[in-house]
Design a protein around this motif. Sequence first.
Motif, mmCIF file in Angstrom:
data_model
loop_
_atom_site.group_PDB
_atom_site.id
_atom_site.type_symbol
_atom_site.label_atom_id
_atom_site.label_comp_id
_atom_site.label_asym_id
_atom_site.label_seq_id
_atom_site.Cartn_x
_atom_site.Cartn_y
_atom_site.Cartn_z
ATOM 1 N N LYS A 333 37.497 40.536 32.744
ATOM 2 C CA LYS A 333 36.506 41.608 32.586
ATOM 3 C C LYS A 333 35.143 41.170 33.129
ATOM 4 C CE LYS A 333 36.765 43.362 28.324
ATOM 5 N NZ LYS A 333 37.058 43.355 26.861
ATOM 6 N N ALA A 334 34.778 39.903 32.867
ATOM 7 C CA ALA A 334 33.491 39.394 33.363
ATOM 8 C C ALA A 334 33.486 39.310 34.889
ATOM 9 C CB ALA A 334 33.208 38.026 32.753
ATOM 10 N N LEU A 335 34.599 38.884 35.469
ATOM 11 C CA LEU A 335 34.689 38.799 36.932
ATOM 12 C C LEU A 335 34.603 40.191 37.556
ATOM 13 C CD1 LEU A 335 37.465 36.067 37.198
ATOM 14 C CD2 LEU A 335 35.110 35.857 38.042
ATOM 15 N N TYR A 336 35.189 41.170 36.905
ATOM 16 C CA TYR A 336 35.047 42.547 37.379
ATOM 17 C C TYR A 336 33.570 42.939 37.373
ATOM 18 C CZ TYR A 336 34.840 47.615 37.388
ATOM 19 O OH TYR A 336 34.502 48.912 37.692
ATOM 20 N N GLY A 337 32.867 42.611 36.305
ATOM 21 C CA GLY A 337 31.446 42.943 36.216
ATOM 22 C C GLY A 337 30.621 42.309 37.325
ATOM 23 N N LEU A 338 31.080 41.148 37.809
ATOM 24 C CA LEU A 338 30.378 40.456 38.901
ATOM 25 C C LEU A 338 30.809 40.967 40.278
ATOM 26 C CD1 LEU A 338 30.510 36.790 37.526
ATOM 27 C CD2 LEU A 338 28.464 38.215 37.763
ATOM 28 N N GLY A 339 31.752 41.896 40.298
ATOM 29 C CA GLY A 339 32.226 42.412 41.574
ATOM 30 C C GLY A 339 33.219 41.504 42.269
ATOM 31 N N ARG A 340 33.752 40.532 41.559
ATOM 32 C CA ARG A 340 34.737 39.594 42.138
ATOM 33 C C ARG A 340 36.133 40.105 41.773
ATOM 34 N NH1 ARG A 340 31.842 34.260 39.757
ATOM 35 N NH2 ARG A 340 33.832 33.247 40.297
ATOM 36 N N TYR A 341 36.510 41.203 42.417
ATOM 37 C CA TYR A 341 37.666 41.983 41.991
ATOM 38 C C TYR A 341 38.995 41.249 42.174
ATOM 39 C CZ TYR A 341 33.999 45.475 42.299
ATOM 40 O OH TYR A 341 32.810 46.145 42.161
ATOM 41 N N GLN A 342 39.150 40.550 43.271
ATOM 42 C CA GLN A 342 40.408 39.848 43.507
ATOM 43 C C GLN A 342 40.618 38.735 42.481
ATOM 44 O OE1 GLN A 342 42.551 41.049 46.149
ATOM 45 N NE2 GLN A 342 43.892 39.994 44.705
ATOM 46 N N GLU A 343 39.544 38.001 42.182
ATOM 47 C CA GLU A 343 39.634 36.961 41.158
ATOM 48 C C GLU A 343 39.928 37.589 39.794
ATOM 49 O OE1 GLU A 343 36.669 33.602 41.226
ATOM 50 O OE2 GLU A 343 35.730 34.937 42.705
ATOM 51 N N ALA A 344 39.292 38.711 39.516
ATOM 52 C CA ALA A 344 39.517 39.393 38.241
ATOM 53 C C ALA A 344 40.985 39.775 38.089
ATOM 54 C CB ALA A 344 38.634 40.634 38.153
#
Length: 421
Positions: A333-344
């Motif tokens: 969820k935090a990675l999504y918030g950072l815009g790092r979608y593939q990692e998320a």
Amino acid sequence: MEVFPILTLGERIRKLRKGRGLTLEALAGTKLTKGMLSLIENNKAVPSIESLNYIASQLGVDVSDLLQDENVQELRDILEQVEKLYFTDTKTLNNNKKYQQIKQMIEPFINHLTKGYESARLTELYGYSLYHVSEDKEDKNWKKYILSSAQMYEEMNLVDRRASVGTFQVKVQFRNHKYETALKMLLAERDYLEKNFPYMSPTTRLELDYLEAVLHFAVGNSLAAIRVIEDAIAFSKVHKVFYHIDDLYRITIGYGLVNHDEEKINNYLKKLLGYANFVEDPFYYAFNDYTEAEVRLFKHQDYEGVIRLVDKYVTGLDDTEVLKPYFFLTKGKALYGLGRYQEAVQWLERVEIPPFLPHPFDLTIFYVGDSYLALCYLELGQIETALKFATRAKEKTTPLPDTLFKSFIIDTYKKIVQHIV
């Protein structure tokens, strides 16, 4: 039930025979010889179960009455072995295998268990084992043994064991996500126990409080749940018994998380940390960090801070292994918030819902993971995949009580559908 002095099996049969004015020939009847019966009475021959049943019938008593002294010690020994296996940590023994073994150990005795604590407890554990090894959990064969043990406990006025049997049946409904049914069963069980037994132990009272609070939350009645929890905490303080107190704190924190209720989170997290400092269990400190990470997400959008907080837990959790799926989810969820979608996506796809989590709060928390996967795939341009996860989250949460998390899931579904339209 007749009460006998300490006699051998043969002496007991002879005493009962003479007390009823029966000759050896009369007692032997058509299924035993006079000579065999004489050997049995003089302890020179051991009767089969079939012969014992016949002799008992002729004398008008239960087989358990004939076997009273010998049987109690034998049952006590087998119960000790069964209890030891029953409480074996499932980390060291496959759960299904454990219950299969318990079933096999009790099976030779099960049709001859009628009276006494040992018989009641073995009947209870046999019912539990049948439930756990059954492929069809709706098969009610196990239930007749559970009800039989409950009746035996009731006759002995063992209210705590009687309550334990009743709450097992409640938990079966809970595991099947039949929350309304489970709550009705629990309230009826509690009412029956309180009306018919003058005393129950503080731990049994707290067990009932915990289950009632859990089920009120499960059906969306948070006010009733909080009332029960506050009463239970007050009761614990008065009686200096803190059974289930940590669970009551955690379920209230769970309520706070899925509804973004900071007051509830802060109040009960403070209580839980006090408990953690007393028991020195690393699980509670990890749970505190997980809760703090979730608060940082919804209140501060401190995504980098969340990742720093959870990274120490996503590998090598050991004593807090049960929390690993939660930390995977929070990091995704935090990675999504950072815009790092593939990692998320990589972290969110590692999340597996533990099989022992039937409570709607836990389930809603995990179903939110599907919504975040949907949002990630939407940003990555994979609309059909996004719709698949959004639909799954929406369908799975439909029967669950309304929370802010559930609203988020529904809003996510609508957002993705609008992109397709």
